[in-house]
Motif scaffolding. Structure first.
Motif, PDB file in Angstrom:
ATOM      1  N   LEU A  92      -8.887  15.109  -0.716  1.00 25.53           N
ATOM      2  CA  LEU A  92      -8.647  16.233  -1.609  1.00 25.53           C
ATOM      3  C   LEU A  92      -9.731  17.306  -1.471  1.00 25.53           C
ATOM      4  CD1 LEU A  92      -7.482  14.453  -4.899  1.00 25.53           C
ATOM      5  CD2 LEU A  92      -6.095  15.824  -3.342  1.00 25.53           C
ATOM      6  N   ALA A  93     -10.926  16.902  -1.063  1.00 25.88           N
ATOM      7  CA  ALA A  93     -12.022  17.854  -0.879  1.00 25.88           C
ATOM      8  C   ALA A  93     -11.993  18.496   0.504  1.00 25.88           C
ATOM      9  CB  ALA A  93     -13.367  17.143  -1.087  1.00 25.88           C
ATOM     10  N   SER A  94     -11.070  18.067   1.348  1.00 25.00           N
ATOM     11  CA  SER A  94     -10.997  18.568   2.718  1.00 25.00           C
ATOM     12  C   SER A  94      -9.938  19.655   2.847  1.00 25.00           C
ATOM     13  CB  SER A  94     -10.658  17.419   3.683  1.00 25.00           C
ATOM     14  OG  SER A  94      -9.282  17.072   3.585  1.00 25.00           O
ATOM     15  N   SER A  95      -9.787  20.157   4.057  1.00 22.36           N
ATOM     16  CA  SER A  95      -8.761  21.176   4.312  1.00 22.36           C
ATOM     17  C   SER A  95      -7.358  20.577   4.276  1.00 22.36           C
ATOM     18  CB  SER A  95      -9.008  21.826   5.682  1.00 22.36           C
ATOM     19  OG  SER A  95      -9.003  20.840   6.705  1.00 22.36           O
ATOM     20  N   LYS A  96      -7.253  19.250   4.169  1.00 30.97           N
ATOM     21  CA  LYS A  96      -5.954  18.578   4.093  1.00 30.97           C
ATOM     22  C   LYS A  96      -5.544  18.325   2.643  1.00 30.97           C
ATOM     23  CE  LYS A  96      -6.615  16.328   8.570  1.00 30.97           C
ATOM     24  NZ  LYS A  96      -6.732  15.048   9.293  1.00 30.97           N
ATOM     25  N   ARG A  97      -6.110  19.103   1.737  1.00 32.09           N
ATOM     26  CA  ARG A  97      -5.914  18.901   0.304  1.00 32.09           C
ATOM     27  C   ARG A  97      -4.443  18.894  -0.087  1.00 32.09           C
ATOM     28  NH1 ARG A  97      -8.978  23.173  -1.701  1.00 32.09           N
ATOM     29  NH2 ARG A  97     -10.689  21.744  -1.250  1.00 32.09           N
ATOM     30  N   LEU A  98      -3.700  19.908   0.319  1.00 31.88           N
ATOM     31  CA  LEU A  98      -2.307  20.004  -0.104  1.00 31.88           C
ATOM     32  C   LEU A  98      -1.475  18.867   0.485  1.00 31.88           C
ATOM     33  CD1 LEU A  98      -0.614  21.841  -1.906  1.00 31.88           C
ATOM     34  CD2 LEU A  98       0.209  22.968   0.149  1.00 31.88           C
ATOM     35  N   GLU A  99      -1.787  18.498   1.707  1.00 31.53           N
ATOM     36  CA  GLU A  99      -1.082  17.381   2.351  1.00 31.53           C
ATOM     37  C   GLU A  99      -1.298  16.092   1.556  1.00 31.53           C
ATOM     38  OE1 GLU A  99      -1.864  14.829   6.377  1.00 31.53           O
ATOM     39  OE2 GLU A  99      -1.888  17.013   6.589  1.00 31.53           O
ATOM     40  N   LEU A 101      -2.150  15.858  -1.705  1.00 37.80           N
ATOM     41  CA  LEU A 101      -1.471  15.972  -2.988  1.00 37.80           C
ATOM     42  C   LEU A 101       0.036  15.782  -2.845  1.00 37.80           C
ATOM     43  CD1 LEU A 101      -3.431  18.943  -4.583  1.00 37.80           C
ATOM     44  CD2 LEU A 101      -3.271  16.622  -5.498  1.00 37.80           C
ATOM     45  N   GLN A 102       0.588  16.297  -1.762  1.00 36.04           N
ATOM     46  CA  GLN A 102       2.031  16.123  -1.524  1.00 36.04           C
ATOM     47  C   GLN A 102       2.372  14.649  -1.341  1.00 36.04           C
ATOM     48  OE1 GLN A 102       3.600  18.457   1.705  1.00 36.04           O
ATOM     49  NE2 GLN A 102       5.575  17.446   1.661  1.00 36.04           N
ATOM     50  N   ALA A 103       1.540  13.944  -0.555  1.00 37.15           N
ATOM     51  CA  ALA A 103       1.783  12.521  -0.330  1.00 37.15           C
ATOM     52  C   ALA A 103       1.695  11.736  -1.641  1.00 37.15           C
ATOM     53  CB  ALA A 103       0.786  11.967   0.688  1.00 37.15           C
ATOM     54  N   LEU A 104       0.699  12.065  -2.460  1.00 39.84           N
ATOM     55  CA  LEU A 104       0.540  11.379  -3.733  1.00 39.84           C
ATOM     56  C   LEU A 104       1.708  11.691  -4.673  1.00 39.84           C
ATOM     57  CD1 LEU A 104      -3.276  11.941  -4.284  1.00 39.84           C
ATOM     58  CD2 LEU A 104      -2.153   9.734  -3.970  1.00 39.84           C
ATOM     59  N   ASN A 105       2.154  12.941  -4.668  1.00 43.04           N
ATOM     60  CA  ASN A 105       3.274  13.298  -5.534  1.00 43.04           C
ATOM     61  C   ASN A 105       4.567  12.618  -5.093  1.00 43.04           C
ATOM     62  OD1 ASN A 105       2.176  14.783  -7.587  1.00 43.04           O
ATOM     63  ND2 ASN A 105       3.435  16.588  -7.220  1.00 43.04           N
ATOM     64  N   GLU A 106       4.736  12.464  -3.777  1.00 43.29           N
ATOM     65  CA  GLU A 106       5.917  11.753  -3.280  1.00 43.29           C
ATOM     66  C   GLU A 106       5.882  10.289  -3.723  1.00 43.29           C
ATOM     67  OE1 GLU A 106       6.672  14.520   0.696  1.00 43.29           O
ATOM     68  OE2 GLU A 106       5.749  12.538   0.900  1.00 43.29           O
ATOM     69  N   LEU A 107       4.678   9.704  -3.727  1.00 40.79           N
ATOM     70  CA  LEU A 107       4.538   8.325  -4.217  1.00 40.79           C
ATOM     71  C   LEU A 107       4.831   8.268  -5.708  1.00 40.79           C
ATOM     72  CD1 LEU A 107       3.715   5.392  -3.606  1.00 40.79           C
ATOM     73  CD2 LEU A 107       1.365   6.040  -4.180  1.00 40.79           C
ATOM     74  N   ARG A 108       4.320   9.253  -6.447  1.00 40.35           N
ATOM     75  CA  ARG A 108       4.609   9.305  -7.879  1.00 40.35           C
ATOM     76  C   ARG A 108       6.119   9.396  -8.128  1.00 40.35           C
ATOM     77  NH1 ARG A 108       1.955  13.977 -11.074  1.00 40.35           N
ATOM     78  NH2 ARG A 108       2.756  12.730 -12.821  1.00 40.35           N
ATOM     79  N   THR A 178      -4.223   9.141 -11.510  1.00 37.08           N
ATOM     80  CA  THR A 178      -5.431   9.808 -12.018  1.00 37.08           C
ATOM     81  C   THR A 178      -5.990  10.778 -10.985  1.00 37.08           C
ATOM     82  OG1 THR A 178      -6.019   7.952 -13.456  1.00 37.08           O
ATOM     83  CG2 THR A 178      -7.802   9.440 -12.827  1.00 37.08           C
ATOM     84  N   GLU A 179      -6.024  10.359  -9.720  1.00 38.35           N
ATOM     85  CA  GLU A 179      -6.555  11.225  -8.670  1.00 38.35           C
ATOM     86  C   GLU A 179      -5.681  12.465  -8.473  1.00 38.35           C
ATOM     87  OE1 GLU A 179      -9.472  10.938  -7.506  1.00 38.35           O
ATOM     88  OE2 GLU A 179      -9.825   8.956  -8.365  1.00 38.35           O
ATOM     89  N   VAL A 180      -4.360  12.304  -8.600  1.00 35.89           N
ATOM     90  CA  VAL A 180      -3.469  13.468  -8.477  1.00 35.89           C
ATOM     91  C   VAL A 180      -3.748  14.463  -9.596  1.00 35.89           C
ATOM     92  CG1 VAL A 180      -1.097  14.293  -8.444  1.00 35.89           C
ATOM     93  CG2 VAL A 180      -1.620  12.085  -7.461  1.00 35.89           C
ATOM     94  N   LEU A 181      -3.746  13.954 -10.821  1.00 34.89           N
ATOM     95  CA  LEU A 181      -3.897  14.839 -11.975  1.00 34.89           C
ATOM     96  C   LEU A 181      -5.275  15.497 -11.982  1.00 34.89           C
ATOM     97  CD1 LEU A 181      -2.223  12.571 -14.701  1.00 34.89           C
ATOM     98  CD2 LEU A 181      -1.184  14.402 -13.358  1.00 34.89           C
ATOM     99  N   THR A 182      -6.294  14.736 -11.625  1.00 31.14           N
ATOM    100  CA  THR A 182      -7.652  15.288 -11.594  1.00 31.14           C
ATOM    101  C   THR A 182      -7.806  16.266 -10.435  1.00 31.14           C
ATOM    102  OG1 THR A 182      -8.531  13.236 -12.535  1.00 31.14           O
ATOM    103  CG2 THR A 182     -10.110  14.715 -11.493  1.00 31.14           C
ATOM    104  N   GLY A 183      -7.302  15.874  -9.258  1.00 29.05           N
ATOM    105  CA  GLY A 183      -7.467  16.696  -8.064  1.00 29.05           C
ATOM    106  C   GLY A 183      -6.790  18.042  -8.176  1.00 29.05           C
ATOM    107  N   ARG A 184      -5.577  18.082  -8.709  1.00 32.68           N
ATOM    108  CA  ARG A 184      -4.869  19.368  -8.803  1.00 32.68           C
ATOM    109  C   ARG A 184      -5.563  20.289  -9.798  1.00 32.68           C
ATOM    110  NH1 ARG A 184       0.639  17.965 -12.317  1.00 32.68           N
ATOM    111  NH2 ARG A 184      -0.456  17.757 -14.299  1.00 32.68           N
TER     112      ARG A 184
END
Length: 268
Positions: A92-99, A101-108, A178-184
Protein backbone atom coordinates in the motif's frame (compact mmCIF):
# COMPACT_ATOMS: atom_id res chain seq x y z
CA UNK A 1 23.29 16.12 31.00
CA UNK A 2 22.35 12.58 30.04
CA UNK A 3 23.75 11.01 26.91
CA UNK A 4 20.97 9.80 24.57
CA UNK A 5 20.65 6.02 24.65
CA UNK A 6 21.78 4.17 21.57
CA UNK A 7 19.02 2.50 19.60
CA UNK A 8 18.28 -0.98 20.90
CA UNK A 9 18.85 -4.05 18.79
CA UNK A 10 15.10 -4.51 18.54
CA UNK A 11 14.65 -0.96 17.19
CA UNK A 12 17.41 -1.42 14.62
CA UNK A 13 15.89 -4.74 13.61
CA UNK A 14 12.43 -3.19 13.13
CA UNK A 15 13.81 -0.32 11.06
CA UNK A 16 15.81 -2.67 8.84
CA UNK A 17 12.83 -4.99 8.31
CA UNK A 18 10.71 -1.96 7.39
CA UNK A 19 13.29 -0.51 4.99
CA UNK A 20 13.98 -3.80 3.22
CA UNK A 21 10.29 -4.73 3.07
CA UNK A 22 9.39 -1.39 1.47
CA UNK A 23 12.28 -1.66 -1.01
CA UNK A 24 11.21 -5.15 -2.07
CA UNK A 25 7.53 -4.16 -2.36
CA UNK A 26 8.44 -1.14 -4.50
CA UNK A 27 10.85 -3.14 -6.67
CA UNK A 28 13.88 -1.07 -5.69
CA UNK A 29 15.33 -4.41 -4.64
CA UNK A 30 14.45 -6.33 -7.78
CA UNK A 31 13.28 -9.96 -7.83
CA UNK A 32 16.15 -12.46 -8.02
CA UNK A 33 18.73 -9.89 -6.91
CA UNK A 34 21.17 -11.13 -4.28
CA UNK A 35 21.64 -9.43 -0.92
CA UNK A 36 25.02 -9.76 0.76
CA UNK A 37 24.87 -9.68 4.54
CA UNK A 38 28.13 -7.80 4.85
CA UNK A 39 26.88 -5.14 2.43
CA UNK A 40 23.63 -4.76 4.38
CA UNK A 41 25.66 -4.32 7.57
CA UNK A 42 27.67 -1.51 6.01
CA UNK A 43 24.76 0.18 4.24
CA UNK A 44 22.51 0.27 7.29
CA UNK A 45 25.20 0.51 10.02
CA UNK A 46 23.89 -2.48 11.94
CA UNK A 47 25.39 -5.66 13.32
CA UNK A 48 25.40 -9.06 11.62
CA UNK A 49 22.89 -10.40 14.17
CA UNK A 50 20.44 -7.57 13.30
CA UNK A 51 20.82 -8.32 9.59
CA UNK A 52 20.31 -12.05 10.12
CA UNK A 53 17.16 -11.50 12.19
CA UNK A 54 15.72 -9.03 9.64
CA UNK A 55 16.33 -11.38 6.72
CA UNK A 56 14.84 -14.24 8.72
CA UNK A 57 11.63 -12.26 9.24
CA UNK A 58 11.40 -11.33 5.56
CA UNK A 59 12.10 -14.93 4.57
CA UNK A 60 9.16 -16.03 6.74
CA UNK A 61 6.99 -13.70 4.66
CA UNK A 62 8.26 -15.21 1.40
CA UNK A 63 10.07 -12.04 0.34
CA UNK A 64 13.59 -13.42 0.73
CA UNK A 65 15.16 -16.86 0.44
CA UNK A 66 18.58 -17.97 1.65
CA UNK A 67 20.45 -20.24 -0.75
CA UNK A 68 23.70 -22.03 -0.06
CA UNK A 69 26.75 -20.70 -1.89
CA UNK A 70 24.60 -17.97 -3.40
CA UNK A 71 23.33 -15.73 -0.64
CA UNK A 72 19.98 -14.18 0.23
CA UNK A 73 17.80 -13.85 -2.86
CA UNK A 74 14.89 -11.43 -3.31
CA UNK A 75 11.78 -13.39 -4.23
CA UNK A 76 9.20 -12.46 -6.90
CA UNK A 77 5.82 -11.19 -5.75
CA UNK A 78 4.12 -14.52 -6.34
CA UNK A 79 6.17 -16.00 -3.49
CA UNK A 80 5.14 -13.41 -0.88
CA UNK A 81 2.58 -14.14 1.82
CA UNK A 82 -0.19 -11.98 0.38
CA UNK A 83 -2.21 -12.23 3.61
CA UNK A 84 0.54 -10.92 5.86
CA UNK A 85 -0.54 -7.49 7.23
CA UNK A 86 2.99 -6.07 6.94
CA UNK A 87 3.31 -7.18 3.33
CA UNK A 88 -0.05 -5.55 2.61
CA UNK A 89 1.09 -2.32 4.30
CA UNK A 90 4.31 -2.25 2.28
CA UNK A 91 2.42 -2.75 -0.96
CA UNK A 92 0.00 0.00 0.00
CA UNK A 93 2.98 2.32 0.56
CA UNK A 94 4.39 1.48 -2.87
CA UNK A 95 3.48 2.56 -6.39
CA UNK A 96 1.33 -0.60 -6.57
CA UNK A 97 -1.09 0.87 -4.04
CA UNK A 98 -4.22 0.80 -6.18
CA UNK A 99 -3.47 -2.72 -7.41
CA UNK A 100 -3.21 -3.90 -3.79
CA UNK A 101 -6.42 -2.15 -2.76
CA UNK A 102 -8.23 -3.63 -5.75
CA UNK A 103 -7.06 -7.13 -4.84
CA UNK A 104 -8.16 -6.67 -1.23
CA UNK A 105 -11.53 -5.29 -2.29
CA UNK A 106 -12.07 -8.24 -4.62
CA UNK A 107 -11.37 -10.54 -1.66
CA UNK A 108 -13.78 -8.54 0.47
CA UNK A 109 -16.41 -8.87 -2.25
CA UNK A 110 -16.08 -12.66 -2.11
CA UNK A 111 -16.06 -12.96 1.70
CA UNK A 112 -17.96 -10.14 3.44
CA UNK A 113 -21.36 -10.48 1.71
CA UNK A 114 -21.35 -14.20 2.48
CA UNK A 115 -20.34 -13.44 6.07
CA UNK A 116 -23.30 -11.06 6.34
CA UNK A 117 -25.60 -13.74 4.88
CA UNK A 118 -24.40 -16.29 7.44
CA UNK A 119 -24.61 -13.77 10.27
CA UNK A 120 -28.31 -13.25 9.50
CA UNK A 121 -28.89 -16.89 10.38
CA UNK A 122 -26.28 -17.40 13.08
CA UNK A 123 -25.74 -14.17 15.03
CA UNK A 124 -26.98 -14.19 18.61
CA UNK A 125 -29.58 -11.61 19.64
CA UNK A 126 -26.91 -9.69 21.58
CA UNK A 127 -24.46 -9.73 18.66
CA UNK A 128 -27.14 -8.54 16.25
CA UNK A 129 -28.21 -5.74 18.61
CA UNK A 130 -24.58 -4.68 19.01
CA UNK A 131 -24.26 -4.44 15.22
CA UNK A 132 -27.27 -2.14 15.04
CA UNK A 133 -25.77 0.05 17.77
CA UNK A 134 -22.40 0.10 15.98
CA UNK A 135 -24.08 1.12 12.72
CA UNK A 136 -25.83 3.98 14.52
CA UNK A 137 -22.54 5.22 16.06
CA UNK A 138 -20.87 4.89 12.66
CA UNK A 139 -23.63 7.01 11.11
CA UNK A 140 -23.18 9.69 13.77
CA UNK A 141 -19.39 9.81 13.36
CA UNK A 142 -19.76 10.11 9.58
CA UNK A 143 -22.35 12.88 9.84
CA UNK A 144 -20.18 15.01 12.12
CA UNK A 145 -17.03 14.39 10.03
CA UNK A 146 -15.04 12.68 12.78
CA UNK A 147 -12.62 10.78 10.52
CA UNK A 148 -10.64 8.98 13.22
CA UNK A 149 -13.73 7.81 15.05
CA UNK A 150 -15.41 6.81 11.78
CA UNK A 151 -12.43 4.67 10.78
CA UNK A 152 -12.27 3.00 14.20
CA UNK A 153 -15.99 2.21 14.18
CA UNK A 154 -15.93 1.06 10.55
CA UNK A 155 -13.14 -1.42 11.35
CA UNK A 156 -15.06 -2.66 14.40
CA UNK A 157 -18.29 -3.03 12.43
CA UNK A 158 -16.79 -5.16 9.66
CA UNK A 159 -14.85 -7.28 12.15
CA UNK A 160 -18.08 -7.86 14.07
CA UNK A 161 -19.93 -9.00 10.94
CA UNK A 162 -17.15 -11.46 10.12
CA UNK A 163 -17.26 -12.80 13.69
CA UNK A 164 -21.06 -12.99 13.71
CA UNK A 165 -20.90 -15.25 10.64
CA UNK A 166 -19.92 -18.08 12.97
CA UNK A 167 -17.15 -19.07 10.55
CA UNK A 168 -13.78 -18.95 12.32
CA UNK A 169 -11.89 -18.68 9.02
CA UNK A 170 -13.95 -15.65 7.98
CA UNK A 171 -13.43 -14.08 11.39
CA UNK A 172 -9.66 -14.30 11.09
CA UNK A 173 -9.75 -12.24 7.89
CA UNK A 174 -10.62 -9.11 9.88
CA UNK A 175 -6.95 -8.01 9.69
CA UNK A 176 -7.19 -7.85 5.90
CA UNK A 177 -10.34 -5.73 6.04
CA UNK A 178 -8.61 -3.48 8.58
CA UNK A 179 -5.73 -2.91 6.17
CA UNK A 180 -8.15 -1.99 3.36
CA UNK A 181 -10.10 0.48 5.46
CA UNK A 182 -6.97 1.99 7.00
CA UNK A 183 -4.99 2.07 3.75
CA UNK A 184 -7.64 3.82 1.68
CA UNK A 185 -7.99 6.47 4.41
CA UNK A 186 -4.26 7.03 4.96
CA UNK A 187 -3.61 7.36 1.24
CA UNK A 188 -6.44 9.80 0.52
CA UNK A 189 -8.70 7.39 -1.36
CA UNK A 190 -11.80 8.20 0.66
CA UNK A 191 -14.24 11.08 0.16
CA UNK A 192 -13.89 13.95 2.62
CA UNK A 193 -17.18 12.92 4.20
CA UNK A 194 -18.76 9.44 3.87
CA UNK A 195 -21.57 9.35 1.36
CA UNK A 196 -25.09 9.10 2.75
CA UNK A 197 -25.57 5.84 0.84
CA UNK A 198 -22.54 4.25 2.52
CA UNK A 199 -23.82 5.19 5.97
CA UNK A 200 -27.30 3.89 5.17
CA UNK A 201 -25.92 0.62 3.79
CA UNK A 202 -24.16 -0.16 7.09
CA UNK A 203 -27.49 0.37 8.86
CA UNK A 204 -29.17 -1.86 6.28
CA UNK A 205 -26.64 -4.67 6.86
CA UNK A 206 -27.08 -4.53 10.63
CA UNK A 207 -30.88 -4.32 10.42
CA UNK A 208 -31.09 -7.25 7.98
CA UNK A 209 -28.89 -9.38 10.23
CA UNK A 210 -31.04 -8.50 13.24
CA UNK A 211 -34.21 -9.47 11.31
CA UNK A 212 -32.62 -12.66 10.02
CA UNK A 213 -32.95 -11.57 6.37
CA UNK A 214 -29.98 -13.29 4.75
CA UNK A 215 -30.51 -12.09 1.16
CA UNK A 216 -30.93 -8.46 2.23
CA UNK A 217 -27.79 -8.60 4.40
CA UNK A 218 -25.82 -10.10 1.49
CA UNK A 219 -27.07 -7.46 -0.96
CA UNK A 220 -26.33 -4.50 1.32
CA UNK A 221 -22.82 -5.70 2.13
CA UNK A 222 -22.14 -6.36 -1.57
CA UNK A 223 -23.09 -2.77 -2.32
CA UNK A 224 -20.78 -1.46 0.44
CA UNK A 225 -17.79 -3.20 -1.17
CA UNK A 226 -18.82 -2.10 -4.69
CA UNK A 227 -19.18 1.50 -3.58
CA UNK A 228 -15.78 1.43 -1.88
CA UNK A 229 -14.17 0.22 -5.11
CA UNK A 230 -15.96 2.91 -7.14
CA UNK A 231 -14.93 5.69 -4.75
CA UNK A 232 -11.29 4.65 -4.70
CA UNK A 233 -11.17 4.38 -8.49
CA UNK A 234 -12.76 7.80 -8.99
CA UNK A 235 -10.47 9.54 -6.50
CA UNK A 236 -7.37 7.81 -7.85
CA UNK A 237 -8.20 8.75 -11.44
CA UNK A 238 -8.57 12.39 -10.41
CA UNK A 239 -5.19 12.23 -8.64
CA UNK A 240 -3.59 10.82 -11.77
CA UNK A 241 -4.99 13.39 -14.20
CA UNK A 242 -2.32 15.84 -15.39
CA UNK A 243 -2.89 19.51 -14.69
CA UNK A 244 -4.42 21.30 -17.69
CA UNK A 245 -1.84 23.21 -19.73
CA UNK A 246 -1.71 26.97 -19.32
CA UNK A 247 -3.44 28.78 -22.20
CA UNK A 248 -1.06 29.98 -24.89
CA UNK A 249 -0.59 33.76 -24.98
CA UNK A 250 -2.46 35.42 -27.84
CA UNK A 251 -0.36 37.94 -29.70
CA UNK A 252 -1.72 41.32 -30.66
CA UNK A 253 -4.60 41.33 -28.19
CA UNK A 254 -4.77 44.16 -25.69
CA UNK A 255 -7.25 45.05 -23.03
CA UNK A 256 -8.86 48.46 -22.78
CA UNK A 257 -11.40 49.40 -20.14
CA UNK A 258 -14.94 49.33 -21.48
CA UNK A 259 -13.98 47.74 -24.80
CA UNK A 260 -16.45 45.10 -25.90
CA UNK A 261 -15.10 41.54 -25.70
CA UNK A 262 -11.93 42.60 -23.86
CA UNK A 263 -10.41 40.11 -21.43
CA UNK A 264 -7.95 41.24 -18.73
CA UNK A 265 -6.26 37.83 -18.89
CA UNK A 266 -5.18 38.40 -22.48
CA UNK A 267 -2.61 41.11 -21.96
CA UNK A 268 0.49 41.16 -24.18
Amino acid sequence: MKTPKAESSADLHSVLVQNLGLAIAEGTLAPHSILRLDELEAQHSVSRSVVREATRVLSSKGMLESRRRLGTVVQPEGSWNAYDPQVIRWRLASSKRLEQLQALNELRGAIEPQAARLAAGRASLDAASDLVSQAARLWAAGQRGDHDEFLRLDIEFHAAVLKASGNAMFSQLHNLVTEVLTGRTEHGLMPHLPHHEALQLHVDVASAIQRGEAAAAHAAMSRIVEQSTEEMGDIWSRHQQPAPPAPAPQRGVTSRPGRAGSDPALLT
